[in-house]
Design a protein around this motif. Structure first.
Motif, short mmCIF file in Angstrom:
data_model
loop_
_atom_site.label_atom_id
_atom_site.label_comp_id
_atom_site.label_asym_id
_atom_site.label_seq_id
_atom_site.Cartn_x
_atom_site.Cartn_y
_atom_site.Cartn_z
N HIS A 211 -1.57 5.12 -2.93
CA HIS A 211 -2.37 5.73 -3.79
C HIS A 211 -2.89 7.43 -2.76
O HIS A 211 -3.47 7.11 -2.08
N HIS B 170 -3.98 12.20 -10.78
CA HIS B 170 -4.52 11.86 -11.81
C HIS B 170 -3.87 12.59 -13.17
O HIS B 170 -3.60 13.60 -13.15
N GLU C 253 -2.12 8.04 -11.65
CA GLU C 253 -3.50 7.35 -11.66
C GLU C 253 -3.98 7.94 -12.99
O GLU C 253 -4.05 8.97 -13.11
N HIS D 113 -10.35 3.82 -13.43
CA HIS D 113 -8.84 4.33 -13.09
C HIS D 113 -8.00 3.10 -13.15
O HIS D 113 -8.10 2.25 -12.42
N HIS E 250 -9.21 1.08 -7.29
CA HIS E 250 -10.74 0.71 -6.28
C HIS E 250 -11.64 0.15 -7.08
O HIS E 250 -12.83 0.42 -7.69
N ASP F 37 -6.06 6.27 -1.09
CA ASP F 37 -6.65 7.48 -2.05
C ASP F 37 -6.85 8.82 -1.25
O ASP F 37 -7.80 9.65 -1.38
MN MN Z 1 -9.75 6.95 -8.77
#
Ligand code: MN
Ligand code: AMP
Ligand code: MN
Ligand code: MN
Length: 270
Positions: A6, A38, A60, A71, A186, A243
């Motif tokens: 991620h 994203h 994502e 997400h 998450h 992330d």
């Molecule tokens: Mn996210």
């Protein structure tokens, strides 16, 4: 082994270009890696020579569940999938519409924002709330991005526009149609009660979701343990990531694979 499934580049709201992130991740000792921008796969053409690293194609996706923004990470997706490509085109159109709605809502709050210049600054990136946060910081209307999210853009604030996102069933279907693994990103960031989190996990499973992230950046061990239990209880595989968005911020690349514990790691599927 260090894994990181991620991470973000300048194709969405990360600070490093795909090539810069590749160098950074490699220097961090990560061996199994995914770029999960994203709602876009735009980093991938730049990553064809990720030597010394196993690169898993990922994304994502933004979605809604029960009136909230959630997400879903798609891992090991077919970059050529027409179904996923169509979904990403829709997501980009949704981001464009949403930027207009965010601008209107913040203007009604008395904030001064020039949507054209925000769009210009976003350029080819997936436009989103971080671009609005930057505009508020550079125009001196808030002191930093955190404050911008706390006051105007975070969950429940006027700039938190999620009406344009599809439901989780649609995004999971697009990931599965691209032969990918659908991972609930998450799960603790949605600030749900344990009961609601279990509802989300059940609905995600019913939609075809296959895994949950049990680590996504720095996290207390007790919380990781709770997510392992949830995964074991509900029959999910587990994913691990940072992330990562920018150097010198809250999160660094790489999570030890052993953090998966007794759970089945997503990479066992591939
Ligand atoms: Mn996210
Ligand atoms: P969007 O994709 O437009 O919904 O924006 C969500 C992104 O905003 C997240 O992926 C984070 O990168 C960023 N973000 C969310 N909350 C915060 C926060 N409190 N401070 C800074 N950035 C945040
Ligand atoms: Mn982000
Ligand atoms: Mn992310």
């Amino acid at each position: 082994m260090l894994v990181d499934l991620h991470t973000h580049t300048t194709a969405s709201d990360g600070a490093l270009t795909p090539t810069e992130l590749l160098d950074h991740v490699r220097a961090s000792g990560v061996e199994l890696w995914s770029v999960t921008d994203h709602d876009t796969l735009a980093a991938y053409p730049e990553l064809e020579n990720a030597e010394g690293l196993e690169l898993v194609p990922g994304v994502e996706l933004s979605a809604t569940w029960s009136g909230r923004g959630v997400h879903v990470v798609g891992l090991n997706v077919d970059l050529e999938s027409t179904d996923l490509g169509e979904m990403l085109r829709e997501q980009q159109a949704a981001r464009e519409r949403r930027a207009g709605i965010i601008a209107e809502r913040l203007a009604r709050r008395g904030l001064e924002l020039d949507l054209d210049s925000i769009r210009r600054n976003a350029g080819s990136q997936s436009i989103g709330r971080p671009h609005f946060a930057n505009a508020l910081v550079t125009s001196g209307q808030v002191k930093d991005a955190r404050t911008a999210f706390r006051k105007y853009l975070g969950a429940g604030k006027p700039g938190d526009v999620k009406t344009e996102w599809p439901g989780i069933d649609k995004v999971v279907s697009a990931i599965r149609a691209a032969d990918g693994t659908a991972v609930l990103a998450h799960p603790l960031k949605y600030r749900l009660t344990q009961t609601r989190l279990c509802c989300l996990a059940d609905d995600f499973k019913a939609a075809g979701g296959q895994a949950i992230e049990i680590v996504c950046g720095p996290q207390q061990q007790s919380l990781t343990g709770r997510l392992r239990e949830l995964a074991l209880d509900r029959g999910f595989c587990v994913s691990l990531g940072s992330d990562f968005h920018a150097p010198l911020s809250w999160s660094r690349p790489g999570v030890p694979a052993a953090v998966a514990g007794d759970c089945t790691p997503v990479w066992d599927r591939w």
